[in-house]
Design a protein around this motif. Structure first.
Motif, PDB file in Angstrom:
ATOM      1  N   ARG A  17      11.242  76.144  16.814  1.00 24.65           N
ATOM      2  CA  ARG A  17      10.431  76.835  17.482  1.00 24.65           C
ATOM      3  C   ARG A  17      11.047  76.763  19.155  1.00 24.65           C
ATOM      4  O   ARG A  17      11.258  78.097  20.013  1.00 24.65           O
ATOM      5  N   MET A  18      11.008  75.049  19.470  1.00 23.67           N
ATOM      6  CA  MET A  18      11.817  76.009  20.671  1.00 23.67           C
ATOM      7  C   MET A  18      13.466  76.197  20.913  1.00 23.67           C
ATOM      8  O   MET A  18      13.685  77.102  22.050  1.00 23.67           O
ATOM      9  N   GLN A  20      14.527  78.649  19.503  1.00 21.13           N
ATOM     10  CA  GLN A  20      14.727  79.618  19.750  1.00 21.13           C
ATOM     11  C   GLN A  20      13.956  80.119  21.144  1.00 21.13           C
ATOM     12  O   GLN A  20      14.388  81.876  21.562  1.00 21.13           O
ATOM     13  N   SER A  21      13.130  79.659  21.543  1.00 15.65           N
ATOM     14  CA  SER A  21      13.013  80.313  23.077  1.00 15.65           C
ATOM     15  C   SER A  21      13.600  79.306  24.428  1.00 15.65           C
ATOM     16  O   SER A  21      13.685  80.687  24.426  1.00 15.65           O
ATOM     17  N   GLN A  24      16.723  82.556  23.334  1.00 14.33           N
ATOM     18  CA  GLN A  24      15.658  84.438  23.667  1.00 14.33           C
ATOM     19  C   GLN A  24      16.163  84.061  25.625  1.00 14.33           C
ATOM     20  O   GLN A  24      16.724  84.678  25.693  1.00 14.33           O
ATOM     21  N   GLY A  25      15.600  83.327  25.845  1.00 14.83           N
ATOM     22  CA  GLY A  25      16.073  83.043  27.409  1.00 14.83           C
ATOM     23  C   GLY A  25      16.942  83.163  27.508  1.00 14.83           C
ATOM     24  O   GLY A  25      17.486  83.748  29.104  1.00 14.83           O
ATOM     25  N   ALA A 162       1.684  77.606  23.854  1.00 18.55           N
ATOM     26  CA  ALA A 162       2.394  78.244  25.586  1.00 18.55           C
ATOM     27  C   ALA A 162       3.550  77.880  26.340  1.00 18.55           C
ATOM     28  O   ALA A 162       4.403  78.256  26.123  1.00 18.55           O
ATOM     29  N   LEU A 165       6.679  76.539  24.789  1.00 17.05           N
ATOM     30  CA  LEU A 165       8.260  77.522  24.560  1.00 17.05           C
ATOM     31  C   LEU A 165       7.920  78.578  25.540  1.00 17.05           C
ATOM     32  O   LEU A 165       9.548  78.634  26.048  1.00 17.05           O
ATOM     33  N   GLU A 166       7.069  78.691  26.640  1.00 13.06           N
ATOM     34  CA  GLU A 166       7.558  79.429  27.667  1.00 13.06           C
ATOM     35  C   GLU A 166       8.442  78.695  28.399  1.00 13.06           C
ATOM     36  O   GLU A 166       9.555  79.262  29.753  1.00 13.06           O
ATOM     37  N   ARG A 169      11.669  78.922  27.266  1.00 17.18           N
ATOM     38  CA  ARG A 169      12.304  80.415  27.431  1.00 17.18           C
ATOM     39  C   ARG A 169      13.288  80.329  29.188  1.00 17.18           C
ATOM     40  O   ARG A 169      14.426  80.621  29.215  1.00 17.18           O
TER      41      ARG A 169
END
Length: 184
Positions: A17-18, A20-21, A24-25, A162, A165-166, A169
């Motif tokens: 999940r990290m 993926q974040s 994404q960024g 959250a 993860l932000e 990102r």
């Protein structure tokens, strides 16, 4: 636009999940290291073509997972021909404990990138360390050398904070901006 690859191992889904974040960024491609510590077909070629490589692994017993270490050892073939020299590098990790020796994992990634003749990109975010800070704030972990996350041992990957993860990102976005500047 720069070619950025996030190469990672994830044991329970949190590090994925990290990854993926971060991807994404950064507008990056994901490259998963499998449960046996191997890359998929074409993985080494993907890394050779990258402008920036972001390492990710969980912190187990004070270091990256053995699967990531197997990948790192296998990267000696790229080292021998200096295939990754002058690329940008960065890293991220997750552990169950708040401290959990995550800094050791980030240091491992840093030293691996230095072995390859790379240039390191740190987190670049101020820590959330005031009395008003909350667990879901960006960089609540207070890291500087890379992105860190904490996931309780009994929490699923879907329950990640959250803010962590932000942070990942925004870290990816920083890597992408650094790669664009480095390419000029």
């Amino acid at each position: 636009m720069s070619n950025i690859v996030v190469v990672y191992h994830s044991g329970y889904g949190h590090t994925q999940r990290m990854a993926q974040s971060v991807a994404q960024g950064a507008g990056a491609q994901l490259l998963a290291i499998d449960a046996d510590g191997n890359l998929p077909e074409g993985g080494w070629e993907l890394l050779a073509a990258a402008d920036a490589i972001v390492f990710g692994a969980p912190t187990y017993m004070g270091a990256p997972s053995w699967q990531f270490k197997k990948f790192a050892d296998a990267s000696s073939k790229a080292w021998f021909v200096q295939a990754w020299k002058d690329k940008l590098f960065a890293g991220f990790t997750n552990s169950a404990s708040v401290q959990g020796d995550k800094q050791v994992t980030l240091d491992y990634f840093y030293h691996l990138s230095m072995q390859h003749g790379g240039v390191w990109v740190g987190l670049g975010l101020l820590p959330s360390n005031t009395k008003a800070a909350q667990r879901n704030d960006v960089n609540w972990m207070g890291s500087f050398s890379g992105a860190m996350a904490q996931s309780p041992s009994d929490a699923s990957a879907g329950e990640m904070a959250a803010g962590d993860l932000e942070t990942a990102r925004q870290f990816g976005d920083r890597v992408a901006k650094a790669a664009a500047r480095w390419a000029q």
